[in-house]
Design an enzyme around this catalytic site. Structure first.
Site, PDB file in Angstrom:
ATOM      1  N   TYR A  54       1.288  -1.238  -0.037  1.00 22.20           N
ATOM      2  CA  TYR A  54       0.138  -0.139  -0.163  1.00 22.20           C
ATOM      3  C   TYR A  54       0.981   1.083  -0.029  1.00 22.20           C
ATOM      4  CZ  TYR A  54      -4.423  -2.454   0.039  1.00 22.20           C
ATOM      5  OH  TYR A  54      -5.461  -3.091  -0.413  1.00 22.20           O
ATOM      6  N   GLN A  89     -15.250   3.278  -6.461  1.00 21.48           N
ATOM      7  CA  GLN A  89     -14.539   2.724  -5.392  1.00 21.48           C
ATOM      8  C   GLN A  89     -13.351   2.881  -5.754  1.00 21.48           C
ATOM      9  OE1 GLN A  89     -16.708  -0.217  -8.912  1.00 21.48           O
ATOM     10  NE2 GLN A  89     -16.898  -1.906  -7.184  1.00 21.48           N
ATOM     11  N   VAL A  91      -9.694   3.833  -3.998  1.00 17.16           N
ATOM     12  CA  VAL A  91      -8.566   4.810  -3.266  1.00 17.16           C
ATOM     13  C   VAL A  91      -7.675   5.416  -3.711  1.00 17.16           C
ATOM     14  CG1 VAL A  91      -9.154   2.318  -2.278  1.00 17.16           C
ATOM     15  CG2 VAL A  91      -7.517   2.887  -3.232  1.00 17.16           C
ATOM     16  N   ASP A  92      -8.133   6.443  -4.477  1.00 15.34           N
ATOM     17  CA  ASP A  92      -7.182   7.622  -5.216  1.00 15.34           C
ATOM     18  C   ASP A  92      -7.906   8.873  -4.927  1.00 15.34           C
ATOM     19  OD1 ASP A  92      -8.759   8.079  -7.567  1.00 15.34           O
ATOM     20  OD2 ASP A  92      -7.851   5.911  -8.148  1.00 15.34           O
ATOM     21  N   HIS A 107     -14.245   2.360  -0.728  1.00 12.73           N
ATOM     22  CA  HIS A 107     -13.290   1.759  -0.024  1.00 12.73           C
ATOM     23  C   HIS A 107     -12.359   2.375   0.530  1.00 12.73           C
ATOM     24  CE1 HIS A 107     -14.867  -1.778  -3.692  1.00 12.73           C
ATOM     25  NE2 HIS A 107     -15.648  -1.444  -2.303  1.00 12.73           N
ATOM     26  N   THR A 174     -16.087   0.349 -14.782  1.00 12.98           N
ATOM     27  CA  THR A 174     -16.443  -0.684 -13.555  1.00 12.98           C
ATOM     28  C   THR A 174     -15.983  -1.976 -14.445  1.00 12.98           C
ATOM     29  OG1 THR A 174     -18.966  -0.667 -13.528  1.00 12.98           O
ATOM     30  CG2 THR A 174     -17.588   0.885 -12.015  1.00 12.98           C
ATOM     31  N   LEU A 200     -14.946  -0.022 -20.660  1.00 11.56           N
ATOM     32  CA  LEU A 200     -13.950   0.404 -22.210  1.00 11.56           C
ATOM     33  C   LEU A 200     -14.324  -1.258 -22.772  1.00 11.56           C
ATOM     34  CD1 LEU A 200     -11.335   0.498 -23.270  1.00 11.56           C
ATOM     35  CD2 LEU A 200      -9.835  -1.139 -21.789  1.00 11.56           C
ATOM     36  N   GLU A 201     -14.681  -1.917 -22.333  1.00  8.98           N
ATOM     37  CA  GLU A 201     -15.482  -3.690 -22.836  1.00  8.98           C
ATOM     38  C   GLU A 201     -16.929  -3.946 -22.179  1.00  8.98           C
ATOM     39  OE1 GLU A 201     -12.106  -6.487 -21.107  1.00  8.98           O
ATOM     40  OE2 GLU A 201     -12.455  -5.129 -22.870  1.00  8.98           O
TER      41      GLU A 201
END
Length: 230
Positions: A54, A89, A91-92, A107, A174, A200-201
């Protein structure tokens, strides 16, 4: 009255800022098993490894910059006549760095430290170790203030309240594999909200959305925001 918008964001929105996802090859996550670095049991077994992992993520995030998708959402929050809430979601801190203010970190955040003894929270130093003391109780029980697999996400009551009031729900970047976030689209739809996926997909839950836009977040998110504000 303008519609209330709730936006769920995942790792895909930060990938183009250089922050890897679980599935990226060659990144930090590919070097470790999730069970070893993202569970309470893993931390209990080897706190040194988890702190090292971390600390690396914290330094990586601190050096990253928000991309066009983050900036587009900040613009939407600033210009939309109704309410815009971001549930992330991630954590940045890239949403805040881009200018977003209504952000719920379900999160936790890499920038935070949590005392496992007294629950005190404080800004995390660039590096933590198993002997890092809590500034409140002085116990050497510091851990990253992030939610690991098997733990209860933060802000759930507030998030569910927003989902009960939402009129437009969007999920950006997500995977649809991590719960409870993967169930938010059904929760929003049950309230009659329009739902849209930007990723993206195709994800695990793409069929649950009314509308789908596939492509890099830096392309599809600004285009979607432009349409909303148009």
């Amino acid at each position: 009255m303008a519609r209330k918008i709730v936006i769920l964001t995942g790792a895909g929105i930060s990938a183009e800022s250089g922050l890897g996802t679980f599935r990226d090859e060659g990144g930090l996550w590919s070097q470790h098993r999730i069970e070893d670095v993202a569970t309470p049991e893993g931390f209990a077994r080897n706190p040194t490894l988890v702190h090292r992992f971390y600390s690396a993520r914290r330094q990586q995030a601190a050096a990253a910059h928000p991309n066009a998708a983050h900036h587009a959402l900040a613009r939407l929050e600033a210009e939309w006549p109704g309410e815009v809430v971001i549930v992330t979601q991630n954590v940045d801190g890239l949403h805040e760095a881009a200018g977003s203010r209504a952000v719920l970190h379900m999160h936790g955040t890499l920038a935070g430290a949590l005392c496992a003894t007294c629950d005190h929270r404080w800004p995390a130093p660039p590096e933590m170790t198993p002997t890092t003391p809590c500034p409140a109780c002085h116990a050497p029980r510091a851990r990253p203030d992030v939610v690991w697999f098997g733990e209860i996400p933060y802000h759930m009551e507030e998030i569910l309240t927003h989902l009960s009031e939402v009129e437009l729900f969007a999920a950006i970047g997500t995977s649809g594999q991590v719960y409870p976030a993967a169930s938010f689209v059904q929760e929003a739809a049950s309230q009659g909200a329009e739902t849209v996926e930007l990723t993206l997909e195709r994800s695990e839950i793409s069929r649950a959305f009314d509308h789908r836009h596939f492509g890099p977040a830096t392309e599809v998110v600004p285009r979607w925001v432009e349409t909303l504000l148009g």
